[in-house]
Design a protein around this motif. Structure first.
Motif, PDB file in Angstrom:
ATOM      1  N   GLU A 157      50.797  63.371  74.201  1.00 34.40           N
ATOM      2  CA  GLU A 157      49.723  64.038  74.855  1.00 34.40           C
ATOM      3  C   GLU A 157      48.416  63.569  74.255  1.00 34.40           C
ATOM      4  N   GLN A 158      48.438  63.039  73.314  1.00 31.20           N
ATOM      5  CA  GLN A 158      47.071  62.615  72.446  1.00 31.20           C
ATOM      6  C   GLN A 158      47.165  61.328  71.701  1.00 31.20           C
ATOM      7  N   TYR A 159      46.241  60.437  72.020  1.00 32.45           N
ATOM      8  CA  TYR A 159      46.159  59.264  71.001  1.00 32.45           C
ATOM      9  C   TYR A 159      44.853  59.188  70.245  1.00 32.45           C
ATOM     10  N   GLY A 160      45.143  58.962  69.044  1.00 37.34           N
ATOM     11  CA  GLY A 160      43.874  58.740  68.199  1.00 37.34           C
ATOM     12  C   GLY A 160      43.184  57.688  68.465  1.00 37.34           C
ATOM     13  N   ASP A 211      46.922  50.808  61.898  1.00 40.81           N
ATOM     14  CA  ASP A 211      47.653  49.530  62.756  1.00 40.81           C
ATOM     15  C   ASP A 211      48.839  50.377  63.437  1.00 40.81           C
ATOM     16  N   LEU A 212      49.237  51.408  63.163  1.00 39.73           N
ATOM     17  CA  LEU A 212      50.134  52.281  64.000  1.00 39.73           C
ATOM     18  C   LEU A 212      49.768  52.681  65.379  1.00 39.73           C
ATOM     19  N   LEU A 213      50.427  52.350  66.306  1.00 44.69           N
ATOM     20  CA  LEU A 213      50.017  52.724  67.774  1.00 44.69           C
ATOM     21  C   LEU A 213      50.491  54.129  67.910  1.00 44.69           C
ATOM     22  N   GLY A 214      49.728  54.809  68.767  1.00 43.97           N
ATOM     23  CA  GLY A 214      50.180  56.009  69.134  1.00 43.97           C
ATOM     24  C   GLY A 214      50.141  57.113  68.142  1.00 43.97           C
ATOM     25  N   ARG A 215      49.227  56.998  67.356  1.00 43.00           N
ATOM     26  CA  ARG A 215      48.805  58.099  66.113  1.00 43.00           C
ATOM     27  C   ARG A 215      48.184  59.093  66.884  1.00 43.00           C
ATOM     28  N   ALA A 274      47.205  49.589  53.153  1.00 45.98           N
ATOM     29  CA  ALA A 274      46.429  48.953  54.409  1.00 45.98           C
ATOM     30  C   ALA A 274      44.988  49.130  53.846  1.00 45.98           C
ATOM     31  N   VAL A 275      44.732  49.256  52.613  1.00 49.22           N
ATOM     32  CA  VAL A 275      43.128  49.464  52.420  1.00 49.22           C
ATOM     33  C   VAL A 275      42.854  48.452  51.131  1.00 49.22           C
ATOM     34  N   LEU A 288      50.546  39.291  66.208  1.00 49.84           N
ATOM     35  CA  LEU A 288      50.003  40.697  66.377  1.00 49.84           C
ATOM     36  C   LEU A 288      49.655  41.341  64.994  1.00 49.84           C
ATOM     37  N   ILE A 289      48.688  41.927  64.927  1.00 50.91           N
ATOM     38  CA  ILE A 289      48.294  42.412  63.723  1.00 50.91           C
ATOM     39  C   ILE A 289      49.036  43.429  62.913  1.00 50.91           C
ATOM     40  N   SER A 290      48.913  43.041  61.688  1.00 48.04           N
ATOM     41  CA  SER A 290      49.714  44.195  60.648  1.00 48.04           C
ATOM     42  C   SER A 290      48.709  44.458  59.403  1.00 48.04           C
ATOM     43  N   ALA A 291      48.761  45.664  59.072  1.00 46.48           N
ATOM     44  CA  ALA A 291      47.848  45.993  58.067  1.00 46.48           C
ATOM     45  C   ALA A 291      48.190  45.308  56.599  1.00 46.48           C
TER      46      ALA A 291
END
Length: 313
Positions: A61-64, A93-97, A112-113, A257-260
């Protein structure tokens, strides 16, 4: 807090700035008070529903929105060594959050930081994670030795520009594909040769490098024409999830494909501190003006990244 989200998946004009609860970090996570967050083409793709249509993420329903971030740690979960108040950069890098970095605050895994580059303001620092990590991971996949020749397509773009700089730092001899107007820029970034966009790419490259280059970072998604500039047994880095060129003539084709990667990001931040790589900012927009920034990114032609800043409420 405020967060930018996509629900209608109808492009930049449909994105929404919503009020939502402040997220809390869990074990191994940090919460970052966002100072700046770059806008990338993938953000526009998410707002249009492209990733869902490609089967890269489930329907939601919602994508960040937002991948890059620069800011300050303002809360930590158990098992995290970073201290509250530490300036950091990071990658979501997480899709669909449902919530990502185009927000007032964001929670990321501590892995990831990385500490932000000193002497670099948050706006500039926020342009590093997605694009520089992509370029660096592509160069690792190619595994070229110092002195090898590398073709970078889209060399004046964000990923391409970092690829040129990082390749030069690794001792590679760079051939850049870029518009004639960008020749001076890509030479400043470290390219020794420049092939003008619109030229017969394989012919032009092989005139400069007899037999063909050792590898390609195809940041402009040129595809087969860029592969034809590679020598037999060379290597090709394909930077999207769609199928890349066939591995003809013994060429190794890598889909990157990118990964953190916080450790790698820490190293790249050090290169930015040392002036080995430079950032490029095309402009700054308030978070409330995000749709305008998204439209500009969708239109293309930018040199550097547009950056969103939360501003004052």
């Amino acid at each position: 807090m405020r967060a930018l989200v996509a629900r209608r998946l109808d492009g930049p004009d449909a994105i929404e700035l919503v009020e939502t609860a402040v997220p809390e970090p869990g074990p191994g996570q940090v919460r970052i008070a966002v100072a700046a967050a770059a806008v990338n083409p993938v953000d526009v793709a998410v707002s249009r529903g492209d990733l869902q249509r490609l089967g890269l993420t489930a329907a939601r329903e919602q994508y960040g929105l937002g991948w890059d971030v620069a800011g300050t740690v303002d809360a930590v979960g158990p098992g995290v060594d970073l201290s509250v108040g530490t300036p950091v950069i990071g990658l979501s890098d997480l899709l669909g959050r449902p919530l990502k970095t185009h927000a007032d605050q964001v929670v990321l895994d501590a892995t990831a930081v990385a500490p932000a580059p000193r002497r670099l303001d948050p706006v500039a620092a926020s342009t590093i994670p997605l694009n520089a990590l992509t370029a660096d991971q592509a160069l690792d996949a190619l595994a070229l030795a110092a002195g090898a020749t590398l073709l970078v397509t889209g060399a004046a773009g964000a990923v391409g520009g970092y690829a040129v700089q990082l390749a030069r730092h690794r001792g590679l001899d760079v051939v850049a594909l870029a518009a004639p107007a960008d020749e001076g820029l890509v030479r400043e970034l470290g390219a020794r040769h420049v092939v003008p966009r619109g030229a017969d790419l394989p012919t032009a490259v092989r005139e400069l490098v007899p037999g063909g280059v050792d590898g390609v970072v195809d940041a402009a998604l040129v595809g087969v024409a860029a592969q034809e500039a590679v020598r037999n047994g060379g290597a090709f880095a394909h930077l999207v999830a769609t199928p890349g060129p066939a591995p003809l003539r013994g060429i190794r084709v890598h889909t990157v494909l990118i990964s953190a990667d916080g450790e790698r990001l820490h190293r790249i931040a050090g290169l930015a501190e040392a002036g080995v790589v430079r950032t490029r900012v095309a402009g700054v927009h308030d978070l409330e003006d995000a749709a305008a920034a998204y439209r500009k990114v969708a239109a293309g032609g930018l040199r550097g990244r547009l950056v969103l800043v939360p501003g004052r409420r």
